[in-house]
Design a protein around this motif. Sequence first.
Motif, PDB file in Angstrom:
ATOM      1  N   ARG A   1      -6.649   2.577  -0.655  1.00  0.00           N
ATOM      2  CA  ARG A   1      -7.479   2.041   0.220  1.00  0.00           C
ATOM      3  C   ARG A   1      -5.891   2.509   1.773  1.00  0.00           C
TER       4      ARG A   1
ATOM      5  N   GLU B   1       0.577  -1.374   0.057  1.00  0.00           N
ATOM      6  CA  GLU B   1      -0.180  -0.040  -0.116  1.00  0.00           C
ATOM      7  C   GLU B   1       0.840   1.397   0.411  1.00  0.00           C
TER       8      GLU B   1
ATOM      9  N   GLN C   1      -6.537   0.258  -5.994  1.00  0.00           N
ATOM     10  CA  GLN C   1      -7.098  -0.625  -5.099  1.00  0.00           C
ATOM     11  C   GLN C   1      -5.879   0.024  -4.101  1.00  0.00           C
TER      12      GLN C   1
ATOM     13  N   ARG D   1      -6.515   5.602   4.179  1.00  0.00           N
ATOM     14  CA  ARG D   1      -5.615   6.225   5.257  1.00  0.00           C
ATOM     15  C   ARG D   1      -5.260   7.590   5.520  1.00  0.00           C
TER      16      ARG D   1
END
Length: 298
Positions: free
Chosen positions: A158, A124, A154, A162
């Motif tokens: 995500r 991420e 994606q 956050r």
Amino acid sequence: MGDEEVLARRFEEHRGQLRAVAYRMLGSLPEAEDAVQETWLKLTRTDPDAVRNLGAWLTTVTGRVCLDLLRARKARREEPMDDTFVPDPVIRPLTRTDPEQEVLQADSVGLALLVVLETLQPDERLAFVLHDLFAVPFDDIAPIVERTPAATRQLAGRARRRVQGATPSADADLGRQKEVLDAFLAASRGGDFEALVAVLHPDVVLRVDAGALVRDTAASKVVQGAKTVAAQALTFAQYARYARLVLVNGTVGLANAPEGRPLSVMGVTVADGRITHMYILADPERLEHLDLAGVLGD
């Protein structure tokens, strides 16, 4: 001029961006330098004629090196990241530079963002840093994380949610930041508890990273609330006279190095004229890597 010298010169043209990528990925200045050096070594083992866009190639290779380091770091950790962790700060002298120019500095990413990035999964973090911060296309990121471009998008989305949900709002005006830090310093040096409370947000959060070896009152901690944080500041008020205003990751902060001996660096988030977040690095081992005496001119 030999081929290797030409290659080295071309690499140096991109070093600043590569260091910025690695720092955002790792939150550690020494590790970022190591990652950039590893990228150089990989370049020397590659046919440069096969590289169509050197800047893009170097950025993605640096990202891959950092991803491997993050995965290894995560595998070594038996516990989640400690709440007291503070990333390595980038310190600059406080000058009259135009605030708009300060924003353009490669290393001006805020400590608050780096703290949030540390909570992301390695994949991420890579997707967010490369795409959102350096505009690398998902098609180029996907092979690094071994996902499709859609899945990589994606990942970044995500991470973005956050980051947006956890990064505090901040006043970007350096002049107003300096006013608040001047008031904080004056109150600390004068031992004025009420003045300290007044310059702190009621729900201010103080994060102190003193490393694993420091104990007692100077140990790592997270403290919340204006009165509690003010009391903590007064506990160490004897050191306030040594503190100097500097730029910490592009915003006004404090560095403390009496007689050239580094004691602490504090970055803050200022909003609506009060300090909402404080990030103090007081780990003696990590502070040794910072040239505080050079920045402060001691």
